[in-house]
Motif scaffolding. Sequence first.
Motif, PDB file in Angstrom:
ATOM      1  N   LYS A  71      45.890  34.189  42.106  1.00 43.85           N
ATOM      2  CA  LYS A  71      44.548  34.376  42.668  1.00 43.85           C
ATOM      3  C   LYS A  71      44.021  35.748  42.270  1.00 43.85           C
ATOM      4  CE  LYS A  71      41.969  34.183  47.022  1.00 43.85           C
ATOM      5  NZ  LYS A  71      42.065  34.013  48.494  1.00 43.85           N
ATOM      6  N   ILE A  72      42.820  35.779  41.707  1.00 44.72           N
ATOM      7  CA  ILE A  72      42.241  37.043  41.228  1.00 44.72           C
ATOM      8  C   ILE A  72      41.796  37.885  42.427  1.00 44.72           C
ATOM      9  CG2 ILE A  72      40.429  38.090  39.836  1.00 44.72           C
ATOM     10  CD1 ILE A  72      40.335  35.506  38.223  1.00 44.72           C
ATOM     11  N   PRO A  73      42.288  39.132  42.546  1.00 37.60           N
ATOM     12  CA  PRO A  73      41.844  39.993  43.645  1.00 37.60           C
ATOM     13  C   PRO A  73      40.351  40.297  43.539  1.00 37.60           C
ATOM     14  CG  PRO A  73      43.859  40.832  42.637  1.00 37.60           C
ATOM     15  CD  PRO A  73      43.350  39.751  41.740  1.00 37.60           C
ATOM     16  N   PHE A  74      39.737  40.623  44.679  1.00 39.88           N
ATOM     17  CA  PHE A  74      38.291  40.853  44.722  1.00 39.88           C
ATOM     18  C   PHE A  74      37.893  42.053  43.873  1.00 39.88           C
ATOM     19  CE2 PHE A  74      34.390  42.613  46.549  1.00 39.88           C
ATOM     20  CZ  PHE A  74      33.578  41.491  46.509  1.00 39.88           C
ATOM     21  N   PHE A  75      38.696  43.128  43.929  1.00 39.85           N
ATOM     22  CA  PHE A  75      38.362  44.313  43.144  1.00 39.85           C
ATOM     23  C   PHE A  75      38.398  43.995  41.649  1.00 39.85           C
ATOM     24  CE2 PHE A  75      39.670  48.453  41.176  1.00 39.85           C
ATOM     25  CZ  PHE A  75      38.483  49.126  41.415  1.00 39.85           C
ATOM     26  N   CYS A  76      39.347  43.184  41.244  1.00 37.25           N
ATOM     27  CA  CYS A  76      39.429  42.778  39.840  1.00 37.25           C
ATOM     28  C   CYS A  76      38.193  41.982  39.449  1.00 37.25           C
ATOM     29  CB  CYS A  76      40.697  41.963  39.600  1.00 37.25           C
ATOM     30  SG  CYS A  76      40.957  41.436  37.904  1.00 37.25           S
ATOM     31  N   SER A  77      37.735  41.091  40.333  1.00 36.87           N
ATOM     32  CA  SER A  77      36.522  40.317  40.059  1.00 36.87           C
ATOM     33  C   SER A  77      35.319  41.226  39.876  1.00 36.87           C
ATOM     34  CB  SER A  77      36.265  39.324  41.189  1.00 36.87           C
ATOM     35  OG  SER A  77      37.329  38.407  41.311  1.00 36.87           O
ATOM     36  N   THR A  78      35.232  42.273  40.711  1.00 37.76           N
ATOM     37  CA  THR A  78      34.122  43.230  40.594  1.00 37.76           C
ATOM     38  C   THR A  78      34.165  43.954  39.252  1.00 37.76           C
ATOM     39  OG1 THR A  78      34.135  43.548  43.000  1.00 37.76           O
ATOM     40  CG2 THR A  78      33.017  45.216  41.674  1.00 37.76           C
ATOM     41  N   LEU A  79      35.357  44.399  38.865  1.00 37.66           N
ATOM     42  CA  LEU A  79      35.478  45.089  37.584  1.00 37.66           C
ATOM     43  C   LEU A  79      35.124  44.161  36.428  1.00 37.66           C
ATOM     44  CD1 LEU A  79      38.763  47.184  38.044  1.00 37.66           C
ATOM     45  CD2 LEU A  79      36.396  47.933  38.297  1.00 37.66           C
ATOM     46  N   ARG A  80      35.574  42.923  36.495  1.00 41.49           N
ATOM     47  CA  ARG A  80      35.250  41.981  35.416  1.00 41.49           C
ATOM     48  C   ARG A  80      33.744  41.747  35.318  1.00 41.49           C
ATOM     49  NH1 ARG A  80      39.855  37.140  35.619  1.00 41.49           N
ATOM     50  NH2 ARG A  80      41.601  38.456  34.928  1.00 41.49           N
ATOM     51  N   ARG A  81      33.112  41.620  36.453  1.00 37.44           N
ATOM     52  CA  ARG A  81      31.683  41.325  36.462  1.00 37.44           C
ATOM     53  C   ARG A  81      30.882  42.461  35.847  1.00 37.44           C
ATOM     54  NH1 ARG A  81      31.504  40.308  41.300  1.00 37.44           N
ATOM     55  NH2 ARG A  81      30.584  42.171  42.228  1.00 37.44           N
ATOM     56  N   HIS A  82      31.301  43.689  36.088  1.00 36.85           N
ATOM     57  CA  HIS A  82      30.521  44.831  35.617  1.00 36.85           C
ATOM     58  C   HIS A  82      30.990  45.390  34.276  1.00 36.85           C
ATOM     59  CE1 HIS A  82      28.095  45.303  39.255  1.00 36.85           C
ATOM     60  NE2 HIS A  82      29.195  45.116  39.980  1.00 36.85           N
ATOM     61  N   LEU A  83      32.285  45.373  34.012  1.00 33.72           N
ATOM     62  CA  LEU A  83      32.819  46.129  32.871  1.00 33.72           C
ATOM     63  C   LEU A  83      33.098  45.316  31.626  1.00 33.72           C
ATOM     64  CD1 LEU A  83      35.278  48.623  34.610  1.00 33.72           C
ATOM     65  CD2 LEU A  83      32.825  48.819  34.224  1.00 33.72           C
ATOM     66  N   GLU A  84      33.404  44.035  31.762  1.00 36.28           N
ATOM     67  CA  GLU A  84      33.757  43.267  30.569  1.00 36.28           C
ATOM     68  C   GLU A  84      32.561  43.190  29.630  1.00 36.28           C
ATOM     69  OE1 GLU A  84      35.471  39.538  31.702  1.00 36.28           O
ATOM     70  OE2 GLU A  84      37.371  40.444  32.289  1.00 36.28           O
ATOM     71  N   GLY A  85      32.799  43.564  28.399  1.00 37.13           N
ATOM     72  CA  GLY A  85      31.740  43.634  27.399  1.00 37.13           C
ATOM     73  C   GLY A  85      31.173  45.023  27.215  1.00 37.13           C
ATOM     74  N   CYS A  86      31.469  45.955  28.146  1.00 42.74           N
ATOM     75  CA  CYS A  86      30.978  47.332  28.012  1.00 42.74           C
ATOM     76  C   CYS A  86      31.804  48.102  26.985  1.00 42.74           C
ATOM     77  CB  CYS A  86      31.051  48.047  29.363  1.00 42.74           C
ATOM     78  SG  CYS A  86      29.866  47.442  30.592  1.00 42.74           S
ATOM     79  N   ARG A  87      31.239  49.210  26.533  1.00 47.84           N
ATOM     80  CA  ARG A  87      31.943  50.066  25.590  1.00 47.84           C
ATOM     81  C   ARG A  87      32.263  51.408  26.252  1.00 47.84           C
ATOM     82  NH1 ARG A  87      32.730  48.291  20.661  1.00 47.84           N
ATOM     83  NH2 ARG A  87      31.456  46.558  19.883  1.00 47.84           N
ATOM     84  N   VAL A  88      33.419  51.948  25.895  1.00 47.79           N
ATOM     85  CA  VAL A  88      33.841  53.245  26.422  1.00 47.79           C
ATOM     86  C   VAL A  88      33.107  54.328  25.642  1.00 47.79           C
ATOM     87  CG1 VAL A  88      35.775  54.802  26.828  1.00 47.79           C
ATOM     88  CG2 VAL A  88      36.108  52.318  27.026  1.00 47.79           C
ATOM     89  N   SER A  89      32.221  55.042  26.324  1.00 48.12           N
ATOM     90  CA  SER A  89      31.446  56.087  25.639  1.00 48.12           C
ATOM     91  C   SER A  89      32.071  57.462  25.821  1.00 48.12           C
ATOM     92  CB  SER A  89      30.006  56.108  26.164  1.00 48.12           C
ATOM     93  OG  SER A  89      29.986  56.351  27.559  1.00 48.12           O
TER      94      SER A  89
END
Length: 593
Positions: A71-89
């Motif tokens: 089961k995916i933890p809630f914090f992990c879901s939040t990070l996936r929703r916002h960060l996946e696809g972003c670039r490290v600047s």
Amino acid sequence: MPFDGLTLYAVTRELKERLTGSRIERVYQPAALEVILVCRRYREKYHLLAAATADAARVHLTETDRRNPAKIPFFCSTLRRHLEGCRVSEVAQPGLERILHLTLTGTDAAGRPVTYRLVAEIMGKHSNIILVDAAENKILDAIKRYSHALSRYREVLPGQPYVPPPPTGKKDPREPGAEEFTVALTAYGPATEVAAAIQRTYEGFSLFSAREVVCRAELPPDVTLGECGVYEYRRLYAAFRDLVTGVTQGTAVPALVVANGLPVDFAPFTPAQYGGEQIQGPLNRLIDRFYTIKAEITTFRTQKQRLMETVSREIKRLNRKLDEVTVLLDDPDADRYRLYGELLMANLYRLEAGAKEALLENFYLPTLPLVAIPLDPALTPAQNAQRYFKKYAKARAARAYAAQEKERLEEELAYLSGVTTAIEQAGELRDLDEIAAELAEQGYLPARPPAPKERKAHPVPLQLSSTEGYTILVGKNNRQNDYVTFRLAAPGDIWLHARGVPGAHVILKTGGQDPSPQALAEAAALAAYFSQARGARSVPVDWTRRANVQRPKGARPGFVTYTSEKTLYADPAAAAALLHRSGATPAAPDPTE
């Protein structure tokens, strides 16, 4: 060493080189307080681990595979929703604080540009991982949430402004000159140790790093400020400046300190306070190796203790039942009930109804002793006799059941005794996992649901080479025993087992030929060593052809019968040299699987 500011500075330097410009492909949360960001840069893929555990808070690249929860933890879901696809600047560390800022840019669901900041605060029990909307400085979520009820300084809750941890008030170690360095330390009392004064004064220094300065200055580790004069302060400053410059400018060589083959410490520099073996390399890789092995050792000990407690609890329960069954088997009531019934039937003509006791001669004994038989006054003499015959039949049935139950309990205790030996002699976490799987199959542990797409792994026994080049396979638990005996061994190979005690099934691969005396002696020594009789000096070991070994239908794992055996005596201590010389390796899998 503690994950101090100097360590984080060196880690950050390496992260900048590898992660800047990379794209976040996936986010995982393998543990409650651990997060992994999968970053791709060109053709390279990196796994960035951030942990907020009290005893192992850290940030570094990792190459260790970790099992993710179903089961995916809630914090992990939040990070996936916002960060996946972003670039490290940007990868940055404020000063030499134990804080890492990972700045990421991307677009939101509406296609508008957004900037996030993932903050890793490495501060022992107060460590945290916080996702912040950089434009508004607003917390989106944190791996540890808390309100003013827990901290009067700040709240870490979604929607609240991000407030950094309180400043330490320490000085920047990159700035002071020799005079300022001396003045800063002499502000403490003369009884204060120099290492403690450096750690309290300068940002980024743990007590370990401060002691490294004292060691490089060639002063006693517990030297106090009162014992230092101008000469000592000059040496301390030179060592201090050398250490700080080496770490901050990247000229220091990180090292992993090893003792008895196991890592015991790491540092962003080569520590002079440690003698012995040191492995040098990229700091991220060294830290990953340190914590991976540390976690494996901790997991191994925890798993071993859990399995031992489970098996010990079952053995105690079975021994209690065995005591009860033994008492039932030794109960003389059954024979006494039969005697009472037969004496009453033989003397019905002498007995009167309503009597409470009958005093009759025991005609089975030559002296004819009198036997006092309690009677129920409400029953006739014949009914009293039938009552005793019924009690006799019930007691005899209970005795027959007790005999069967005793055999079953002794068999189960023998099985668990073998499991106990396997747990005690397990040398790897993989061995314990196999034992845990076996105990789950036998109903002693709850079954673990398999992970998606997880293949059932085959057992991994030991594989060694004898002095003469023969291959020897050793099963270290019941699953491995079944595997080497019935999957890896050919009918003409030699099978060995310590006689009368739980232990390993050992296979000497001979290709159907007669084994040499030396190879047979070495295989027997291994069978004695991997048995419950390991502490003895001379252990009887049975050996026979594998074709003479059978597994009874419905038998527990590891249980076999064998015929045409011969016996030789082996010293378990002789196996240690063979294990050390040959280097034990996992046996090759069965190609038919």
